[in-house]
Design a protein around this motif. Sequence first.
Motif, PDB file in Angstrom:
ATOM      1  N   THR A  44       0.804  -1.043   0.006  1.00  0.00           N
ATOM      2  CA  THR A  44       0.127  -0.057  -0.040  1.00  0.00           C
ATOM      3  C   THR A  44       0.711   1.362   0.106  1.00  0.00           C
ATOM      4  O   THR A  44       2.082   1.284   0.430  1.00  0.00           O
ATOM      5  CB  THR A  44      -0.975  -0.145   1.317  1.00  0.00           C
ATOM      6  OG1 THR A  44      -0.165  -0.138   2.329  1.00  0.00           O
ATOM      7  CG2 THR A  44      -1.999  -1.208   1.310  1.00  0.00           C
ATOM      8  N   VAL A  92       0.656  -5.388   4.234  1.00  0.00           N
ATOM      9  CA  VAL A  92      -0.311  -4.464   4.751  1.00  0.00           C
ATOM     10  C   VAL A  92      -0.253  -4.165   6.098  1.00  0.00           C
ATOM     11  O   VAL A  92       0.023  -4.958   7.238  1.00  0.00           O
ATOM     12  CB  VAL A  92      -1.947  -4.997   4.755  1.00  0.00           C
ATOM     13  CG1 VAL A  92      -3.237  -4.055   5.004  1.00  0.00           C
ATOM     14  CG2 VAL A  92      -2.219  -5.693   3.268  1.00  0.00           C
ATOM     15  N   LEU A  96      -3.860   0.709   9.181  1.00  0.00           N
ATOM     16  CA  LEU A  96      -3.210   1.015   7.970  1.00  0.00           C
ATOM     17  C   LEU A  96      -2.438   2.359   8.134  1.00  0.00           C
ATOM     18  O   LEU A  96      -2.855   3.334   8.455  1.00  0.00           O
ATOM     19  CB  LEU A  96      -4.292   1.578   6.773  1.00  0.00           C
ATOM     20  CG  LEU A  96      -4.741   0.145   6.071  1.00  0.00           C
ATOM     21  CD1 LEU A  96      -6.027   0.489   5.241  1.00  0.00           C
ATOM     22  CD2 LEU A  96      -3.848  -0.336   5.001  1.00  0.00           C
TER      23      LEU A  96
END
Length: 288
Positions: A44, A92, A96
């Motif tokens: 991400t 991940v 987050l």
Amino acid sequence: MSEKPGEMLGFMGVSEENNIRFVNFQSLVSRLVEIWNLGSITLTHPILPEYSDIFGRLGLDVNKIKLREEEFFRLCIGEIGHLIEEDTLFVVSNPLYPAGFYLDRERVKALMRLCRSKGAFVLFDETFAIFAEDVYYDDELMDATNAIFFRFLFDPDTFRLSSSGFVVGNLSILSEISPYVDLSKSDVLDDASNLFRRVRELRWKIEEEKRMLVKELLSRGFKAFESRAPYILVKCTKSVDFDLLRNAGINVKAIPNDNYSEFILVYLKVGCYKSIVELLGRHIDEDK
């Protein structure tokens, strides 16, 4: 008096066999690359620079799934299936990075199943997950052969990360990792138990300070994101004097990417929120 490590593991739903300790994260990841025969890494983005550095040194292709400001830097699992490739490792952070959105257990399982359907693997960095809730690993998570969970240790007062931590996962995966991971620090699990106890003492105080900080920053014209991590993502109106904040005992970091130069992460030290608001507020006042 701190908990015994076994009591902490039982609280998490983890057996003595379902975890190993590590003192070198790169060695751990290098072994995963071998046993899973990985061809690429998916991250991400934005993400902590340490991840890009590690995977860059391993010589793997690194693909990025961009988290967007207009979506509050959240990950929509239903929209990323076409971005997950076979034989890739999806890394991940949970909560987050950078806004601190927490993937609950059902979202974690959904992401794990998505990766499995694509022939891919997933590594969850749950270093700060205890600030969101006490994470319990059930049988579905422990039986997964395409997923692994790890947590760095850190100082709960300064949030300075250690190089060591512990890994939770399927027995067959851990048995292949353990001969290649440096286990020389026998006190890691004791440290983890002490960390869990300390965080549970601080968590409600930090949650209250985050609520007050977000409210104050919004009222002063900043953009602040709701977070389940021990930090707040803040969008500033001008460049921030990092030395000014650090000299006041405030742990603040820039988002490591030029496209996010106006964003900073402010880590919550109990009792500091008024100082943070005052010091950041000067940047607005100076512009007037």
